[in-house]
Design a protein around this motif. Structure first.
Motif, short mmCIF file in Angstrom:
data_model
loop_
_atom_site.label_atom_id
_atom_site.label_comp_id
_atom_site.label_asym_id
_atom_site.label_seq_id
_atom_site.Cartn_x
_atom_site.Cartn_y
_atom_site.Cartn_z
N ARG A 36 0.86 -1.18 0.00
CA ARG A 36 0.00 0.00 0.00
C ARG A 36 0.89 1.23 0.00
O ARG A 36 1.91 1.28 0.71
N GLN A 37 0.48 2.24 -0.77
CA GLN A 37 1.21 3.50 -0.78
C GLN A 37 0.22 4.65 -0.61
O GLN A 37 -0.67 4.85 -1.43
N ASP A 38 0.39 5.42 0.46
CA ASP A 38 -0.40 6.61 0.67
C ASP A 38 0.29 7.78 -0.03
O ASP A 38 1.51 7.77 -0.21
N ALA A 85 -5.96 4.66 -1.06
CA ALA A 85 -4.51 4.61 -1.26
C ALA A 85 -4.26 4.00 -2.63
O ALA A 85 -5.20 3.63 -3.34
N THR A 86 -2.98 3.87 -2.97
CA THR A 86 -2.63 3.11 -4.17
C THR A 86 -2.08 1.76 -3.73
O THR A 86 -1.24 1.69 -2.84
N SER A 106 -5.19 2.76 -8.00
CA SER A 106 -5.50 3.91 -7.15
C SER A 106 -6.93 3.78 -6.66
O SER A 106 -7.87 3.88 -7.45
#
Lengths: 111, 116
Positions: A36-38, A85-86, A106
């Protein structure tokens, strides 16, 4: 050329709904990872799937792996805004220590 | 797990200059990886760095542009040389860590570079 494709690329969903993100890859691999990437942040490891049929769950997220189909899924149950998040899947090739990342999905959860 | 620290976290750089990014890990690791993430894109592996040997670069990346050092088992640097606006990206250091659940890759906080 190794390809790791995610579907969909963009997902907008309402809170409380369910949805699945798909990750297809083109090489032989027994190991698949979800991150997960915020926005403005680095990547956070969510799941490590190490064998065919592996299923892991954490809160509202559940990941599974089908190595024969070269497919992993990330299922979202009763989405909440905090899940926005992505999400990236990544494949670790059996022939070497290389991780190849998917295109990313996304996700926006709308109240 | 592993704790990975990167410096700088952000920088604005002039075209034609070079910048070195540092990556420090809190435990000894065999392999360290450098990724680039261009705005709105996925991650692309630049190179793999093993201690005591030259880095292995992926297709499209060369040592002259992205020299890497790996002086010991807890530290690595990536230099982005002769920067152009196309080099504006997030650069991420990562390590492979073996635990009870198998191996996974952990990432540093990233270095956000903007080239003007």
């Amino acid at each position: 050329e190794l390809k790791v494709e995610q579907n969909p690329l963009f997902l907008s969903m309402q809170e409380g709904k369910n949805y699945t993100i798909y990750c297809n890859y083109s090489t032989t691999s027994d190991r698949l990872y979800w991150y997960r990437q915020d926005p403005g942040k680095s990547l956070e490891s969510l799941f490590v799937l190490l064998s065919n049929g592996a299923v892991k769950q954490e809160g509202r997220l559940m990941a599974s792996l089908d190595t024969k189909a070269r497919l992993s899924t990330l299922h979202i149950t009763a989405a909440v805004h905090d899940l926005s998040a992505t999400y990236f899947c990544a494949v670790d090739t059996n022939t070497g220590n290389q991780f190849y990342f998917g295109t990313g999905t996304s996700l926006t959860v709308i109240p | 797990s592993a704790v990975i620290s990167q410096k700088p976290s952000r920088d604005i750089c002039q075209r034609g200059t070079s910048l070195t990014i540092q990556c420090q890990v809190d435990s000894q690791v065999t392999m360290m990886f450098w990724y680039r993430q261009q705005p709105g894109q996925s991650l692309t592996l630049i190179a793999t760095a093993n201690q005591g040997s030259e880095a292995t670069y992926e297709s499209g990346f060369v040592i002259d542009k992205f020299p890497i050092s790996r002086p010991n088992l807890t530290f690595s640097t990536l230099t982005v040389s002769n920067m152009s606006p196309e080099d504006s990206s997030i650069y991420l250091c990562s390590v492979e860590f073996w635990g009870q659940a198998g191996n996974t890759i952990y990432f540093g906080e990233g270095s956000w570079l903007t080239v003007v």
